[in-house]
Design an enzyme around this catalytic site. Structure first.
Site, mmCIF file in Angstrom:
data_model
loop_
_atom_site.group_PDB
_atom_site.id
_atom_site.type_symbol
_atom_site.label_atom_id
_atom_site.label_comp_id
_atom_site.label_asym_id
_atom_site.label_seq_id
_atom_site.Cartn_x
_atom_site.Cartn_y
_atom_site.Cartn_z
ATOM 1 N N ASP A 1 0.861 -1.181 0.000
ATOM 2 C CA ASP A 1 0.000 0.000 0.000
ATOM 3 C C ASP A 1 0.901 1.237 0.000
ATOM 4 O O ASP A 1 2.126 1.120 0.025
ATOM 5 C CB ASP A 1 -0.968 -0.037 1.190
ATOM 6 C CG ASP A 1 -0.246 -0.063 2.528
ATOM 7 O OD1 ASP A 1 0.992 0.088 2.559
ATOM 8 O OD2 ASP A 1 -0.926 -0.238 3.555
ATOM 9 N N GLY B 1 -0.453 5.813 2.991
ATOM 10 C CA GLY B 1 -1.426 6.880 3.259
ATOM 11 C C GLY B 1 -2.409 6.512 4.358
ATOM 12 O O GLY B 1 -2.597 7.268 5.315
ATOM 13 N N ASP C 1 -2.615 8.360 -1.295
ATOM 14 C CA ASP C 1 -3.940 8.989 -1.281
ATOM 15 C C ASP C 1 -4.285 9.507 0.107
ATOM 16 O O ASP C 1 -3.611 9.196 1.083
ATOM 17 C CB ASP C 1 -5.015 7.991 -1.731
ATOM 18 C CG ASP C 1 -5.161 6.818 -0.763
ATOM 19 O OD1 ASP C 1 -4.144 6.435 -0.134
ATOM 20 O OD2 ASP C 1 -6.271 6.282 -0.631
ATOM 21 N N GLN D 1 -11.484 7.814 -4.311
ATOM 22 C CA GLN D 1 -11.949 8.246 -2.988
ATOM 23 C C GLN D 1 -13.314 8.930 -3.130
ATOM 24 O O GLN D 1 -13.950 8.810 -4.166
ATOM 25 C CB GLN D 1 -10.908 9.181 -2.332
ATOM 26 C CG GLN D 1 -9.649 8.452 -1.846
ATOM 27 C CD GLN D 1 -9.897 7.574 -0.606
ATOM 28 O OE1 GLN D 1 -10.980 7.576 -0.023
ATOM 29 N NE2 GLN D 1 -8.882 6.813 -0.212
ATOM 30 N N ASP E 1 -8.125 -7.362 0.227
ATOM 31 C CA ASP E 1 -7.122 -7.670 1.251
ATOM 32 C C ASP E 1 -7.738 -7.312 2.594
ATOM 33 O O ASP E 1 -8.613 -6.441 2.659
ATOM 34 C CB ASP E 1 -5.848 -6.821 1.076
ATOM 35 C CG ASP E 1 -6.024 -5.431 1.653
ATOM 36 O OD1 ASP E 1 -6.635 -4.580 0.983
ATOM 37 O OD2 ASP E 1 -5.600 -5.193 2.800
ATOM 38 N N CYS F 1 -8.868 -27.718 5.554
ATOM 39 C CA CYS F 1 -7.629 -27.072 6.005
ATOM 40 C C CYS F 1 -6.868 -27.985 6.975
ATOM 41 O O CYS F 1 -7.439 -28.911 7.559
ATOM 42 C CB CYS F 1 -7.922 -25.705 6.652
ATOM 43 S SG CYS F 1 -8.322 -25.759 8.410
ATOM 44 N N CYS G 1 -8.439 -28.209 10.549
ATOM 45 C CA CYS G 1 -9.656 -29.034 10.674
ATOM 46 C C CYS G 1 -9.384 -30.508 10.392
ATOM 47 O O CYS G 1 -10.105 -31.375 10.887
ATOM 48 C CB CYS G 1 -10.746 -28.500 9.748
ATOM 49 S SG CYS G 1 -11.382 -26.899 10.299
ATOM 50 N N HIS H 1 -6.966 -21.825 9.534
ATOM 51 C CA HIS H 1 -8.369 -22.081 9.176
ATOM 52 C C HIS H 1 -9.031 -20.824 8.579
ATOM 53 O O HIS H 1 -9.728 -20.909 7.555
ATOM 54 C CB HIS H 1 -9.175 -22.559 10.392
ATOM 55 C CG HIS H 1 -10.645 -22.591 10.114
ATOM 56 N ND1 HIS H 1 -11.259 -23.626 9.444
ATOM 57 C CD2 HIS H 1 -11.613 -21.667 10.342
ATOM 58 C CE1 HIS H 1 -12.541 -23.347 9.292
ATOM 59 N NE2 HIS H 1 -12.784 -22.168 9.832
#
Ligand SMILES: [Zn+2]
Length: 382
Positions: free
Chosen positions: A100, A103, A154, A195, A272, A312, A315, A341
């Protein structure tokens, strides 16, 4: 002045494979490999996805991961990381990576001393030292880090303040152009950021401006910061109609399983969020029927895995009783197993959505998934 060709090197092509209403399945090509979309990127704030090794990340199906420019700039420093061969080599991750711009953290973590049209002066949350970030500085740091996808610097405003959003949007647009001019590496894809808070007319204006920059991808920032889900969905519908179809759309900092479904439904390709690993550290796990707190006494003698049909590692090998025991005993393994998991659940959801889009049955897939989560009178995990 950059040309169109410079900004879209051949390895950043986005190939749209299928579309089901507004939901899209595609492939985004980067220097460290192809990204199948929709995709979810786990967050490695300090150049590590907390408590998970890169090998475990690959095992749960992660392909793209995100690292935070703000944190790595302050510690250990982007120059040190460049000296160590760049972020991929430094943290032992050979798949695609995104950074990123710094900002968001400057505005949420740093004690802001001054914001002006040139940049932001803030206080480091680590040692209180005075620091300054500008579009040029953010790009220079991200070039030192060396991720495949980098973000324009930004300004993220409080979502309901119209006057501030107008100002922050104008700055974000000017700063996006300065990021383009500052960029020197051709092996990194710079994404612009839309934005405009919760205001549809500002979002429309911002999406039109950012789309016209013709960058290899476009992001939607300033959401999941306190607005309602209905407001977020409305804004996604506004920008979805404007952002170019032939570029990936990245919804920043989102989410939950239901947010991913609602985003894909509105044309989003990349997500994300810190949520899967943060929840794990707070003893909570995603299940098909909602969130479950595994530390509750009711699970003390429960032989079942978190989810019966989850493939997974956690589990497949451990009971709820064992996981609860690890939490109560404050064992480090608890965070790792719960993170595995949670990450697996979101990554599997992204790949299941992709499959459903390709098969042309995304609508029934998403309705079924959301129905189970919101079904009333049901204990999570039952
Ligand atoms: Zn599982």
């Amino acid at each position: 002045m950059s040309t169109k060709l410079d900004r879209n090197p051949v390895n950043f092509q986005f190939q749209l494979l299928a579309q089901d209403n507004r939901a899209r399945a595609g492939i985004f090509s980067t220097p460290h490999g192809e990204l199948p979309t929709p995709i979810f990127a786990p967050v490695g704030t300090q150049a590590t996805v907390k408590s998970i090794t890169p090998a475990q990340l690959q095992e749960v199906g992660a392909n793209l991961i995100l690292a935070n420019t703000y944190h790595l700039y302050l510690r250990p420093g982007d120059e040190l990381i460049a000296e160590m061969g760049g972020l991929h080599q430094f943290m032992g991750w050979s798949n695609p990576m995104l950074t990123d711009s710094g900002g968001f953290q400057v505005f949420s973590l740093g004690g802001i001393n001054q914001i002006d049209d040139d940049g932001v002066t803030f206080k480091s949350h680590i040692d209180g030292s005075s620091q300054r970030l500008s579009p040029e500085k953010s790009i220079a740091i991200q070039e030192n880090l060396g991720a495949d996808i980098i973000m324009a610097f930004d300004e993220c405003a409080e979502p309901y303040d119209r006057v501030y959003n107008q100002l922050a949007m104008a700055r974000t647009h000017a700063w996006a152009q300065r990021c383009i001019d500052a960029k020197t590496r051709t092996d990194q894809a710079l994404f612009g950021i839309v934005q405009g808070g919760i205001f549809p007319d500002l979002r429309k204006q911002s999406a039109e401006y950012i789309a016209a920059l013709n960058l290899p991808g476009n992001a939607i920032g300033g959401l999941s910061v306190g607005e309602t889900k209905a407001e977020m969905h409305q804004i996604l519908e506004v920008v979805d109609r404007i952002l170019p179809e032939d570029k990936p759309r990245y919804l920043m900092g989102v989410g939950t399983p239901e947010d991913l479904i609602n985003g894909v439904m509105r044309g989003v390709d990349i997500f994300d969020c810190v949520l899967p690993t943060r929840l794990a550290r707070h003893k909570a796990v995603f299940t098909a029927t909602g969130r479950m707190n595994i530390s509750k006494a009711v699970y003390a003698h429960d032989e079942r895995p978190i989810e019966q049909d989850c493939a997974c590692y956690t589990c497949q090998h451990f009971s709820r009783a064992y996981l609860r025991h690890l939490i109560i005993a404050k064992e480090m393994l608890a965070g790792t197993l719960l993170s595995i998991h949670n990450l697996y659940t979101l990554l599997k959801l992204a790949s299941d959505m992709r499959e459903a889009i390709i098969q042309g049955n995304f609508e029934s897939f998403s309705q079924n998934y959301l129905y189970k989560i919101y079904k009333p009178d049901q204990e999570p995990g039952s």
